[in-house]
Design a protein around this motif. Structure first.
Motif, short mmCIF file in Angstrom:
data_model
loop_
_atom_site.label_atom_id
_atom_site.label_comp_id
_atom_site.label_asym_id
_atom_site.label_seq_id
_atom_site.Cartn_x
_atom_site.Cartn_y
_atom_site.Cartn_z
N TYR A 52 0.80 -1.23 0.00
CA TYR A 52 0.00 0.00 0.00
C TYR A 52 0.84 1.28 0.00
O TYR A 52 0.61 2.18 0.79
N ASP A 53 1.86 1.30 -0.82
CA ASP A 53 2.59 2.56 -0.93
C ASP A 53 2.78 2.88 -2.41
O ASP A 53 2.27 2.19 -3.28
N ASN A 54 3.55 3.93 -2.65
CA ASN A 54 3.73 4.38 -4.01
C ASN A 54 4.92 3.69 -4.67
O ASN A 54 5.52 4.23 -5.58
N SER A 88 3.85 -0.27 -7.03
CA SER A 88 3.04 0.85 -6.58
C SER A 88 1.59 0.41 -6.51
O SER A 88 1.08 -0.18 -7.45
N GLU A 89 0.92 0.65 -5.39
CA GLU A 89 -0.50 0.30 -5.28
C GLU A 89 -1.34 1.55 -5.40
O GLU A 89 -0.90 2.65 -5.09
N TRP A 90 -2.57 1.37 -5.81
CA TRP A 90 -3.45 2.52 -5.99
C TRP A 90 -4.13 2.94 -4.70
O TRP A 90 -4.36 4.10 -4.46
N ILE A 91 -4.49 1.96 -3.92
CA ILE A 91 -5.30 2.28 -2.74
C ILE A 91 -4.61 1.77 -1.48
O ILE A 91 -4.10 0.66 -1.45
N ASN A 92 -4.58 2.61 -0.47
CA ASN A 92 -3.98 2.22 0.81
C ASN A 92 -5.04 1.60 1.71
O ASN A 92 -5.80 2.30 2.37
N LYS A 106 -5.80 2.21 5.51
CA LYS A 106 -6.58 3.33 6.02
C LYS A 106 -8.08 3.13 5.83
O LYS A 106 -8.83 4.09 5.77
#
Lengths: 407, 226, 226, 310
Positions: free
Chosen positions: A55-57, A141-145, A148
């Protein structure tokens, strides 16, 4: 430490090793090597694992390893773990040194353009032993964290409540809003200035437009100047930021137009003084005693100057209506001003003054937010208390869930 | 056009910053906004600084009341600009920092701005006294609570507090004023602070939504004529 | 020599900078008696010099360091083209001077308002609302390590929870403060009053130190009394 | 024989003037007159300026939380090892620097072996300044490495603490000047922080006293004392007395310690006591403010009584 050599039953072997190493090491480091020789060989850290940090860039890789078995609490020979990274199979570079006992590191210095492999070493003062190198890995890189998700849920609930009441107010549902004394007093304060033939002073705090309190202040300014324009009183507004000057002029101009008195407006109502906190205060103090405004508004973000301004305003006998969301300054306004908008009331003021149903609806939505906060506070206290006293599983789980929800 | 474009900009930018919290690829957009803002603010300074010059030149030209002081302001402003832009007195070449030790810019800060700043700040010592004299009166129940809380804390911070209540035995030491002061700070004061902070955050959420959704638009003008 | 602390203006009393610093200090203090020409001079100097100071500081920090070195970086770095966005918005801001297309200046304004609203909404929601609620979710009954109940701490915890809940009740806008709810709101105001009184009393000491610092400068560094 | 010092005369004069002034104002107040704020300003100015000029110090009675630190240092046998960490920066210095000075003096005069260090980069220069300019000039007989040693600043925040909790020399192989710890007599027999008889952290930020307690002294049960800025003090109280043996909070804490120290050591009777010197004006000003609050209330009740009558 040196004595321990003698205790060894296998002293002969060590002596042999000692001599061998002594030969191979040059005379330059002889002193250091003597120290290192007394240290037994240590085992390397093992099972180094490099995984993409979720879940990060794509800018981090997490590394974990099993510490060396020699990494013990007592007489620990290990001084540090050193992490090496090689990007695209080039020469490895040292990227971090960690204290003994470490078994985890988050490497933030990577990008999705390269692939990386890692190794970790355990080192004593003179000796270093490397682990195996990891497989090559490219961070993703993921789109959604998804970490949260609970924050998202909370934001949706609160925003949903606010929007629900905005919409239902728009449909014509009657809403009750209690009186806020500081805001009720505005009309009277403006009227008094008109009667006395003295101006009104408006101070929007000393922060720039990138502070939400300044924006709140300008929304209130819009409402108040409408009244001022209708009474045909005079307003002057010294500001500490150029952007606030521009924005305040737009706001006041629009209010004068709305009150059908566009000719009464002039740019001179708002003046930039200086960005310097106390330089601004020095000038505003001077202005207060020279212009003797009948009414002073102090609404926005204030720091230490709050009391200097409010006391000077008090000394000239002005009616003062203040408000800020900085808890540290509220006591001073309470002490020196006639009316004070406390925190949340500052943000609600514009909606309250507008009297528009949709705006008032959002206030009702805010109340739902407070009710939810109270509910969770009480639930959490109950769960924590019961769980601490009797260790009942139901409440333990409840507490765990609540902690996760608010983490 | 004049109204709708700004409203659309507010909506799009506001939503973007809200969702950026949940989307790693644009996570840092908030920091980027900070940089954007600081650049815009410098441009805006041309308006602010221009206004400053305009106002004071106007006073000097018209020889209006107190124009002499406007002259001082204008001279100070330009002196600072010149000293700063040309880095007068700064050691080394043009690449040295304007605030380097020995530069006139730095000297002006140390000998003019700094004493002015700290003296203005020090006025608070006097105002704190006059405000407490006036405000801390037992006019009603709320004011009395305010007064008592303030008085206990004040007392707890001087040797007087210990002198007056030092005799209280150790098992009731909470009633010794310095300890009572600590308790007030840690319990009821903490509770009040928290309630205020939770309230503020909900106020900010609601106001932000009103701004982003375009319900609150006073900062753009009260009606459609603008 | 200074009595208490070492400060920036550390030089002999003959120094001209020191002399000015002392004069300005006295000039600002004179406002406490009443407005006068000496104060007006200090004020004029302060406004002019500090406005110039910030103009220069902004120029070097924001335009030079952030913008210029960002879009025209030193060799080896790739330029940040998006920074032009800030410059363009800043330029639009300047159109405010024009009567005809001055309304375009609202675009950068609405950009700032939107971004600030979005940014602060999330910031406050997390740091103020969620964290404060989470901190309050604590066991009321406090135990010592030998499992006996600590009555004083328990009472303190109870007060914190009571204060947070009633404080929030005070802030309710859409319900009349009547009956049980009204009592809650009333108790909430008491908590707020304790908070304000205590915070006020607590800050008095730090405000006094500011004055001590200034007088220490006047008597010690400047007049050299000790 | 009664010998009055300059300060004593100053104190008497100041108190007489303030008392007389307040009395006069009270008399006016009883007649129901409001007081001009400028009169309050004069009182504040006088009550701050006079103690500075006359260097008035009030003897502070040390509260239990401060006294326990003093007693600990005083009662440790000569030659005990004390570690003092300066975890602060120049901004915090006015409040906590006085503590650092007096603690250093007390530890040295008792003949303890003192080790100074810092977890803050900005603490390094303060550390050198405080030791060389304030503490050492009074102790020409003390020798570096035997009586005291300066380790300087070490980067790594809590990481440093976790390591020195178990192995001191691993984090500090050498001292501030590059001298190996093994060759420094003070460190004979020092393996970890547990070998110190007392650890003191002076600071207020992070890392600071709190981190010392959490990572070093609490897990190993090492006697710990802290000195913190006034705003942090309330956060430290929960650790007292189980995890820390004493707390000095703000200038007041420093002043209490100084008072105890100069009262017991003839040699330092006339030393500069920044803590007490700042407390003098603060105490007087606080008292004056409280007096005015009382007077304000008297005026208010007078007025209300009058209004009720008429």
């Amino acid at each position: 430490m040196k004595n321990s050599l003698a205790d060894r039953s296998s002293g002969g072997i060590i002596c042999a090793a000692l001599i061998t190493i002594f030969f191979f090491s040059g005379p330059l480091h002889s002193q250091e090597d003597l120290v290192s020789l007394s240290v037994k060989k240590i085992a390397p850290p093992s099972s180094l694992l490099a995984t993409d940090h979720k879940y990060d860039n794509g800018n981090s890789i997490s590394l974990s390893w099993v510490p060396s078995i020699d990494d013990a609490l007592m007489n620990n020979p290990i001084v540090a773990y050193k992490l090496y990274r090689s990007s695209n199979d080039t020469e490895p570079n040292l990227i971090a040194e960690l204290p003994p006992g470490s078994s985890y590191f988050l490497d933030n210095g990577v990008s999705t353009d390269n692939s990386y492999s890692y190794s970790v070493s355990a080192s004593t003062n003179a000796y270093e032993v490397l682990s195996n190198r990891t497989e090559s890995i490219t961070p993703q890189s993921e789109w959604i964290n998804y970490n949260k998700k609970y924050l998202f849920l909370m934001v949706m609930i609160i925003s949903g409540a606010i929007m629900y009441f905005i919409v239902s107010a728009k449909r014509g549902k009657e809403l009750f809003v209690r009186k806020i004394a500081g805001l009720e007093a505005i009309d009277e304060a403006v009227g008094r200035a008109t009667e006395m033939g003295r101006p009104i002073m408006y101070i929007p705090g000393i922060q720039d437009m990138d502070d939400v309190q300044t924006i709140a202040s300008l929304t209130i300014l819009g409402r108040i100047t409408r009244t001022i324009a209708e009474y045909d009183s005079k307003i002057f507004m010294p500001v500490a930021r150029s952007l606030v000057m521009t924005a305040a002029r737009e706001t006041i101009k629009a209010s004068y137009q709305a009150a059908s008195r566009p000719d009464s407006y002039s740019d001179d109502m708002v003046n930039y003084i200086t960005d310097e906190q106390f330089g601004y205060v020095a000038h505003v103090n001077g202005l207060m005693v020279r212009e003797k405004p009948a009414t002073v508004f102090l609404l926005g973000a204030f720091f230490a100057e709050s009391l200097i301004l409010a006391e000077t305003g008090n000394s000239i006998g002005a009616i003062q209506i203040a408000g800020t969301a900085r808890p540290a300054q509220l006591p001073f306004f309470i002490a020196a001003c006639d009316f004070t908008l406390i925190g949340e009331e500052l943000f609600a003021a514009s909606a309250y003054l507008s009297g528009e149903p949709m705006q008032l609806g959002s206030l009702k939505g805010q109340d739902v937010g407070k009710a939810i906060a109270m509910f969770f506070v009480l639930l959490g206290v109950l769960a924590a208390t019961v769980s601490a006293a009797w260790d009942i599983e139901l409440f333990n789980n409840l507490l765990d869930n609540l902690n996760e929800l608010f983490s | 056009m004049r109204r709708n474009i700004p409203l659309a900009v507010t909506f799009v930018v506001g939503m973007l910053l809200i969702v950026s919290v949940f989307l790693p690829p644009i996570e840092t957009i908030g920091e980027d906004f900070g940089v954007f803002f600081s650049i815009i603010a410098v441009f805006a300074f041309f308006l602010g600084g221009g206004n400053l010059i305009k106002v004071h030149f106007g006073k000097i030209m018209k020889k209006s009341n107190d124009w002499e002081f406007s002259l001082v302001t204008v001279v100070g402003f330009f002196a600072m600009l010149i000293i700063g832009l040309f880095k007068i007195g700064a050691p080394g070449d043009i690449s040295t920092s304007v605030t380097a030790e020995g530069s006139y810019f730095q000297e002006m800060f140390v000998y003019l701005i700094n004493p002015l700043q700290s003296t203005m700040y020090a006025l608070l010592a006097f105002f704190v006294a006059s405000a407490s004299y006036r405000a801390f009166r037992a006019k009603n129940r709320e004011a009395t609570i305010l007064l008592v809380a303030a008085f206990i804390i004040l007392l707890g911070r001087t040797p007087l507090g210990m002198m007056l209540t030092g005799w209280i035995p150790e098992s009731f030491s909470i009633f010794q004023v310095p300890n009572l002061a600590v308790w007030i700070m840690n319990s009821p004061n903490l509770a009040g602070q928290r309630a205020i902070m939770i309230g503020i955050s909900l106020g900010v959420v609601a106001m932000s939504l009103r701004l982003i959704l375009g319900i609150e638009r006073t900062y753009l003008g009260g009606d459609d004529k603008g | 020599m200074s009595l208490i602390l070492a400060r920036k203006e550390k030089r002999s009393s003959m120094d001209i900078g020191m002399f000015f610093a002392a004069l300005l200090t006295l000039g600002i203090f004179s406002f406490l008696y009443k407005d006068n020409p000496v104060y007006k001079v200090c004020e004029a100097i302060f406004v002019g010099v500090s406005a110039g100071f910030w103009a220069i500081t902004y120029f070097f920090d924001n335009i030079h360091k952030k913008f210029w070195l960002g879009v025209f970086p030193q060799e080896g770095d790739s330029p940040d083209y998006w920074l032009w966005g800030g410059a363009i918005l800043g330029f639009l801001m300047l159109l405010r001077i024009s009567n005809k297309i001055g309304w375009i200046a609202r675009w950068p304004l609405s950009f700032i308002v939107g971004a600030t609203a979005g940014l602060y909404m999330m910031l406050y929601f997390v740091s103020n609302a969620l964290n404060q609620v989470a901190d309050t979710m604590m066991p009321i009954v406090a135990y010592a390590s030998d499992n006996s109940v600590l009555w004083l701490d328990t009472f303190g915890n109870f007060i914190v929870v009571l204060g947070v809940v009633t404080g929030l009740i005070y802030f309710f806008f859409s319900k009349e403060h009547k009956g049980l709810f009204g009592t809650g709101a009333q108790v909430g105001t008491w908590f707020l009053m304790i908070t304000f009184g205590a915070s006020f009393g607590y800050t008095v000491m730090s405000r006094m130190s500011l004055l001590i610092g200034r007088l220490d400068f006047l008597f010690g560094d400047w007049l050299g009394l000790f | 024989m009664l010998l009055l010092t300059f300060s004593d005369i100053g104190l008497i004069v100041t108190l007489v003037i303030i008392a007389a002034g307040l009395g006069l104002i009270l008399k006016l107040a009883l007649k129901g007159k409001e007081i001009d704020r400028r009169i309050i300003f004069i009182f504040i100015f006088f009550s701050v300026a006079s103690p500075i000029i006359f260097q008035i110090k009030f003897s502070e009675k040390a509260t239990a939380v401060v006294k326990s630190i003093y007693d600990k240092i005083d009662n440790l046998p000569e030659g005990s090892k004390i570690l003092i960490s300066f975890d602060f920066d120049p901004a915090m210095a006015p409040e906590v620097q006085p503590m650092a000075i007096v603690l250093g003096r007390h530890a040295l005069i008792k003949g303890h072996e003192v080790v100074f260090m810092s977890l803050w980069t900005t603490g390094q220069s303060l550390l050198t300044e405080i030791i060389n300019e304030y503490i050492l000039p009074d102790f020409p007989e003390k020798q570096e490495f035997i009586d005291y040693v300066t380790l300087g600043f070490k980067a790594g925040n809590e990481g440093v603490l976790k390591v020195i909790a178990t192995d001191f020399k691993k984090m500090f192989p050498v001292d501030n000047n590059g001298r190996p710890l093994d060759s420094i007599p003070i460190f004979d027999g020092v393996k970890s922080c547990s070998d110190f008889d007392l650890v003191i952290s002076i600071g207020g930020g992070k890392p600071g006293p709190k981190e010392w307690i959490l990572f070093v002294t609490d897990p190993s049960n090492i006697p710990m004392a802290v000195g913190v800025a006034a705003v942090i003090a309330p956060q430290m109280y929960p650790y007292y007395p189980a995890q820390v043996l004493g707390i000095m909070g703000g200038v007041k804490g420093a002043a209490e310690y100084e008072s105890e120290f100069i009262g017991n050591y003839e040699r330092f009777k006339d030393m500069k006591t920044p803590g007490l010197l700042t407390m003098g004006p603060q105490t007087l000003a606080h008292t004056v403010i409280m007096a005015f609050i009382i007077i304000g209330n008297i005026i208010y009740f007078r007025k209300r009584k009058k209004e009720a009558k008429s």
